[in-house]
Design an enzyme around this catalytic site. Sequence first.
Site, mmCIF file in Angstrom:
data_model
loop_
_atom_site.group_PDB
_atom_site.id
_atom_site.type_symbol
_atom_site.label_atom_id
_atom_site.label_comp_id
_atom_site.label_asym_id
_atom_site.label_seq_id
_atom_site.Cartn_x
_atom_site.Cartn_y
_atom_site.Cartn_z
ATOM 1 N N ASP A 1 46.809 40.959 37.418
ATOM 2 C CA ASP A 1 47.024 40.818 38.859
ATOM 3 C C ASP A 1 48.035 41.851 39.354
ATOM 4 O O ASP A 1 48.687 42.548 38.564
ATOM 5 C CB ASP A 1 47.481 39.394 39.209
ATOM 6 C CG ASP A 1 48.576 38.859 38.289
ATOM 7 O OD1 ASP A 1 49.201 39.658 37.563
ATOM 8 O OD2 ASP A 1 48.803 37.642 38.293
ATOM 9 N N GLU B 1 45.970 29.902 42.105
ATOM 10 C CA GLU B 1 46.741 28.722 42.457
ATOM 11 C C GLU B 1 45.842 27.484 42.443
ATOM 12 O O GLU B 1 44.607 27.616 42.442
ATOM 13 C CB GLU B 1 47.338 28.914 43.858
ATOM 14 C CG GLU B 1 48.256 30.126 43.990
ATOM 15 C CD GLU B 1 49.666 29.883 43.438
ATOM 16 O OE1 GLU B 1 49.872 28.909 42.679
ATOM 17 O OE2 GLU B 1 50.557 30.687 43.775
ATOM 18 N N ASN C 1 52.863 25.012 38.239
ATOM 19 C CA ASN C 1 51.799 24.216 38.867
ATOM 20 C C ASN C 1 50.445 24.434 38.183
ATOM 21 O O ASN C 1 49.407 24.065 38.717
ATOM 22 C CB ASN C 1 51.702 24.534 40.365
ATOM 23 C CG ASN C 1 51.327 25.990 40.638
ATOM 24 O OD1 ASN C 1 51.117 26.765 39.706
ATOM 25 N ND2 ASN C 1 51.254 26.356 41.903
ATOM 26 N N HIS D 1 49.037 27.366 37.442
ATOM 27 C CA HIS D 1 48.275 28.567 37.785
ATOM 28 C C HIS D 1 48.247 29.540 36.614
ATOM 29 O O HIS D 1 49.168 29.583 35.799
ATOM 30 C CB HIS D 1 48.787 29.215 39.080
ATOM 31 C CG HIS D 1 50.056 29.997 39.007
ATOM 32 N ND1 HIS D 1 51.203 29.625 39.688
ATOM 33 C CD2 HIS D 1 50.372 31.162 38.379
ATOM 34 C CE1 HIS D 1 52.151 30.520 39.464
ATOM 35 N NE2 HIS D 1 51.678 31.464 38.669
HETATM 36 C C1 GLP Z 1 53.350 34.695 37.946
HETATM 37 C C2 GLP Z 1 52.229 35.525 37.317
HETATM 38 C C3 GLP Z 1 51.542 34.774 36.197
HETATM 39 C C4 GLP Z 1 52.576 34.165 35.272
HETATM 40 C C5 GLP Z 1 53.406 33.153 36.016
HETATM 41 C C6 GLP Z 1 54.493 32.517 35.147
HETATM 42 O O1 GLP Z 1 52.973 34.005 39.074
HETATM 43 N N1 GLP Z 1 51.239 35.964 38.265
HETATM 44 O O2 GLP Z 1 50.685 35.674 35.491
HETATM 45 O O3 GLP Z 1 51.935 33.537 34.196
HETATM 46 O O4 GLP Z 1 54.024 33.779 37.111
HETATM 47 O O5 GLP Z 1 55.570 33.388 35.044
HETATM 48 P P1 GLP Z 1 56.706 33.263 33.953
HETATM 49 O O6 GLP Z 1 56.093 33.696 32.667
HETATM 50 O O7 GLP Z 1 57.775 34.232 34.416
HETATM 51 O O8 GLP Z 1 57.147 31.860 33.936
#
Ligand code: GLP
Length: 241
Positions: free
Chosen positions: A67, A143, A136, A138
């Site tokens: 992304d 989402e 959540n 995702h």
């Molecule tokens: C973001 C990214 C995801 C990631 C998530 C969790 O929203 N788009 O790809 O998995 O956050 O992030 P973290 O690993 O910093 O907890």
Amino acid sequence: MEIVIAQDAAAGARAVADEFEQVLRAGDGAVLGLATGSSPVAAYAELIRRHREEGLSFAGARAFLLDEYVGLPADHPQSYHRFIREQLVDHVDLDSSTVISPDGAAADPAEEAERYDAAIAAAGGVDLQILGIGVNGHIAFNEPGSSLASRTRVVALTRSTIEANARFFDRAEDVPRHALSQGLGTIREARRIVLTATGEQKAAAVAQLVEGAVSARWPATVLQLHPHVTVVVDEAAASRL
Ligand code: GLP
């Protein structure tokens, strides 16, 4: 779905790196699916160590990011493309011109989303996709409510995701409100998937991922339908299993 409960962060990073090593050693031209966020960083550090100390090579591999924020060009300090270069690509022998992300600065983001999906297919699909998970549930920026069949598209970020990601920006107002994200249908086409999560704040999402009903309310549950998924968690993230 294979669940690995790692003793500590280093053991978890090694388990994730092992998956990459298998795919990289299987032959030339591996297509890697890379993720941003803090979750994969320890595994990337372990891969850099193996490259430097054990000769693990990324030569010939290509990579697609999950992304990118809409509005941020690839060289923006907070872009995901920049993040992956700093955390992995610039430290190994992976040609950065073969590391592709959705173009956040594209004039027509919807058209860019379609082009990106087609580029992944044209590369023959992703051999190994690494994923984190949001609190959540995702994955990438899919989402809750995202279609389980969704393709790469423009998505609006939820307030909780904007707040969670504000730590990477100077001011919360600077966090983009939209992103280009691979869809759940796109992600599911990767031949292997490894998802990694640590900490108590991910425990509810991990419990849903592993034991919940498959539902768009917890987007990561779609991974239950995939034949080759490994979930690498620490004891805190596994505490509600
Ligand atoms: C973001 C990214 C995801 C990631 C998530 C969790 O929203 N788009 O790809 O998995 O956050 O992030 P973290 O690993 O910093 O907890």
